[in-house]
Design a protein around this motif. Structure first.
Motif, PDB file in Angstrom:
ATOM      1  N   HIS A 153      23.168  16.003  28.099  1.00 22.90           N
ATOM      2  CA  HIS A 153      22.297  16.625  26.918  1.00 22.90           C
ATOM      3  C   HIS A 153      21.366  17.578  27.246  1.00 22.90           C
ATOM      4  CE1 HIS A 153      20.292  12.985  28.520  1.00 22.90           C
ATOM      5  NE2 HIS A 153      19.331  13.197  27.655  1.00 22.90           N
ATOM      6  N   ARG A 154      21.180  17.688  28.437  1.00 19.09           N
ATOM      7  CA  ARG A 154      19.977  18.634  28.845  1.00 19.09           C
ATOM      8  C   ARG A 154      20.614  20.013  29.113  1.00 19.09           C
ATOM      9  NH1 ARG A 154      15.834  16.095  27.098  1.00 19.09           N
ATOM     10  NH2 ARG A 154      15.600  13.788  27.828  1.00 19.09           N
ATOM     11  N   SER A 155      19.980  21.039  28.625  1.00 16.89           N
ATOM     12  CA  SER A 155      20.532  22.471  28.938  1.00 16.89           C
ATOM     13  C   SER A 155      19.635  23.045  29.987  1.00 16.89           C
ATOM     14  CB  SER A 155      20.270  23.261  27.650  1.00 16.89           C
ATOM     15  OG  SER A 155      21.010  24.501  27.643  1.00 16.89           O
ATOM     16  N   VAL A 160      24.101  23.656  33.326  1.00 17.88           N
ATOM     17  CA  VAL A 160      24.825  24.460  32.419  1.00 17.88           C
ATOM     18  C   VAL A 160      25.115  25.889  32.758  1.00 17.88           C
ATOM     19  CG1 VAL A 160      24.208  23.104  30.266  1.00 17.88           C
ATOM     20  CG2 VAL A 160      22.838  25.044  31.141  1.00 17.88           C
ATOM     21  N   GLY A 161      24.369  26.081  33.746  1.00 17.42           N
ATOM     22  CA  GLY A 161      24.310  27.601  34.376  1.00 17.42           C
ATOM     23  C   GLY A 161      25.703  27.866  35.046  1.00 17.42           C
ATOM     24  N   PHE A 162      26.093  27.257  36.142  1.00 18.24           N
ATOM     25  CA  PHE A 162      27.103  27.311  36.909  1.00 18.24           C
ATOM     26  C   PHE A 162      28.257  27.408  36.146  1.00 18.24           C
ATOM     27  CE2 PHE A 162      23.457  25.599  39.543  1.00 18.24           C
ATOM     28  CZ  PHE A 162      23.359  26.678  40.543  1.00 18.24           C
ATOM     29  N   GLU A 389      27.441  13.700  18.427  1.00 18.96           N
ATOM     30  CA  GLU A 389      26.811  15.122  18.790  1.00 18.96           C
ATOM     31  C   GLU A 389      27.082  15.700  19.850  1.00 18.96           C
ATOM     32  OE1 GLU A 389      22.261  15.026  18.481  1.00 18.96           O
ATOM     33  OE2 GLU A 389      22.392  13.111  17.641  1.00 18.96           O
ATOM     34  N   SER A 390      27.182  16.941  20.124  1.00 27.09           N
ATOM     35  CA  SER A 390      27.598  17.572  21.358  1.00 27.09           C
ATOM     36  C   SER A 390      26.931  17.544  22.269  1.00 27.09           C
ATOM     37  CB  SER A 390      27.635  19.205  20.816  1.00 27.09           C
ATOM     38  OG  SER A 390      26.553  19.536  20.572  1.00 27.09           O
TER      39      SER A 390
END
Length: 401
Positions: A153-155, A160-162, A389-390
């Motif tokens: 759930h953490r951006s 989320v970058g790779f 939730e997404s």
């Protein structure tokens, strides 16, 4: 759906993100269930001849738990029964040199990702994909594997970058956690569905009741959330006393919601009828909620409540648990949590037990994971999955497919 490690060709150089964030006592990292779970994924990858560099986080800047991952590497080595390397760098020259030296079947732990400026701010994946952190590490690897469901759930950059700049896959923990924790939204149950809610973060759990009301038939409440609902019901409980700061701010922030849910869901909410506390002799004592006065901390639901909740569990086709019903780390106040878990274990129902602390009670009191449908190591991600939730780190994995 995302790609999994089943889709990987063997013998690749992999960047693997796990969540081995763990308790720290006197500066020393403590082993927990997360290490064992992620070790299964890592063992499989190493046996397939992959060279693995590991990304993980520990604590947050400014906190006592914000320490190096060197101790984590030692714990993983014990679980894997093989040598695990460590480099006190994440994407600088030392890290790149250590990555370049990696051979097939070897594992290297990179330094705490949260020691990098690019990691922590919550920003869109597209922003994280452009950070120096991601752009420097990505070219060093054939693929990225995210196994850190509990942080999904953490951006953050490492999550989320790779997937936006390289081939990305889900590890075994990510795969199994996502499948099991999404069940409440995706499965249909013919019989009664029960949810036990407890723990200290009532603000995270209160929205769950409304979000899953189409699936869950009844809720058994304990812990902080249970006391706050008892307070709304007019019982003299759910207040801070000297030495605590759990209740009053959550009550002030969520009183209207709690009172509305209590009214709307009254026949589906099961509240404690008795509570336990530490008596003058240091032993467990219990009091009926009809006659209590808030002069001490209540540390567990009472024996009658525990048995009543266990009976409801035994009648259920599916049971979901989030949060402990009491301070189970203290054996005197484990009755509520353990009684419910034992009822689930002996009942042939679909079950998911979620939250790092609650899952730890299973091991602490000699219960077997095989007696439960799924034991989740996730906390915040588990709550979000329950409510539909997404999860941003899952989304980018799916988009990478």
């Amino acid at each position: 759906m995302f790609q999994t490690i089943d889709d990987l060709e063997s013998g690749q150089r992999l960047l693997v993100r796990v969540d081995i964030n763990a308790p720290v006592e006197d500066g020393v990292v403590q082993d927990n269930r997360r290490f064992a779970r992620h070790a299964e994924t890592l063992r499989e990858l190493l046996d397939e001849g992959h060279a693995v560099a590991l990304l993980a986080h520990q604590g947050r800047p400014g906190r006592d738990t914000f320490v190096s991952l060197e101790g984590h590497a030692d714990i993983l080595a014990d679980h894997l029964e093989r040598e695990v390397g460590f480099v006190a760098d994440t994407y600088g020259e030392d890290a790149l040199a250590a990555i370049d030296d990696l051979e097939s079947g070897e594992l290297l732990v990179l330094e705490n990702a949260r020691m990098c400026d690019d990691e922590l701010p919550e920003e869109d994946p597209e922003v994280k994909a452009e950070t120096e952190f991601v752009r420097t590490l990505a070219p060093e690897f054939d693929a990225y594997v995210n196994d850190a469901y509990s942080a999904a759930h953490r951006s953050h950059a490492s999550l989320v970058g790779f997937p936006l700049v390289m081939d990305a896959y889900a590890g075994r923990v990510m795969e199994t956690e996502y499948t099991a924790n999404s069940a409440i939204q995706e499965r249909e149950f013919d019989g009664t569905v029960t949810m036990a809610l407890g723990g200290t973060k009532a603000e995270d759990l209160i929205p769950v009741i409304e979000r899953v009301d189409d699936t869950v038939d009844r809720f058994c409440l304990g812990g902080i959330v249970g006391e706050l609902f008892l307070r709304a019901a007019g019982r003299d409980v759910g207040y801070d006393v000297e030495g605590t700061e759990f209740f009053d701010h959550q009550w002030n922030d969520h009183r209207e919601t709690i009172e509305r849910i209590l009214e709307e869901y009254d026949d589906r909410l099961h509240l404690a009828t008795d509570l336990a506390y530490e008596g003058d002799d240091g032993e467990r004592a219990e009091v009926d909620v009809e006659s209590l006065e808030k002069e001490t901390s209540y540390l567990d639901v009472g024996s009658d409540t525990a048995e009543a909740y266990a009976d409801l569990v035994r009648e259920s086709e599916a049971v979901f648990v989030k949060g402990a019903l009491g301070v189970f780390e203290d054996e005197r106040f484990a009755d509520g949590t353990v009684t419910v878990l034992e009822a689930i274990a002996e009942t042939d129902c679909f079950s998911v037990v979620g939250g790092g602390d609650t899952s730890r009670a299973i091991e602490l009191y000699g219960l077997g994971e095989d007696d439960f449908g799924h034991v989740s190591i996730a906390g915040g991600a588990y709550v979000r999955a329950l409510t539909g939730e997404s999860l941003v780190a899952v989304e980018v994995l799916e988009d990478a497919n």
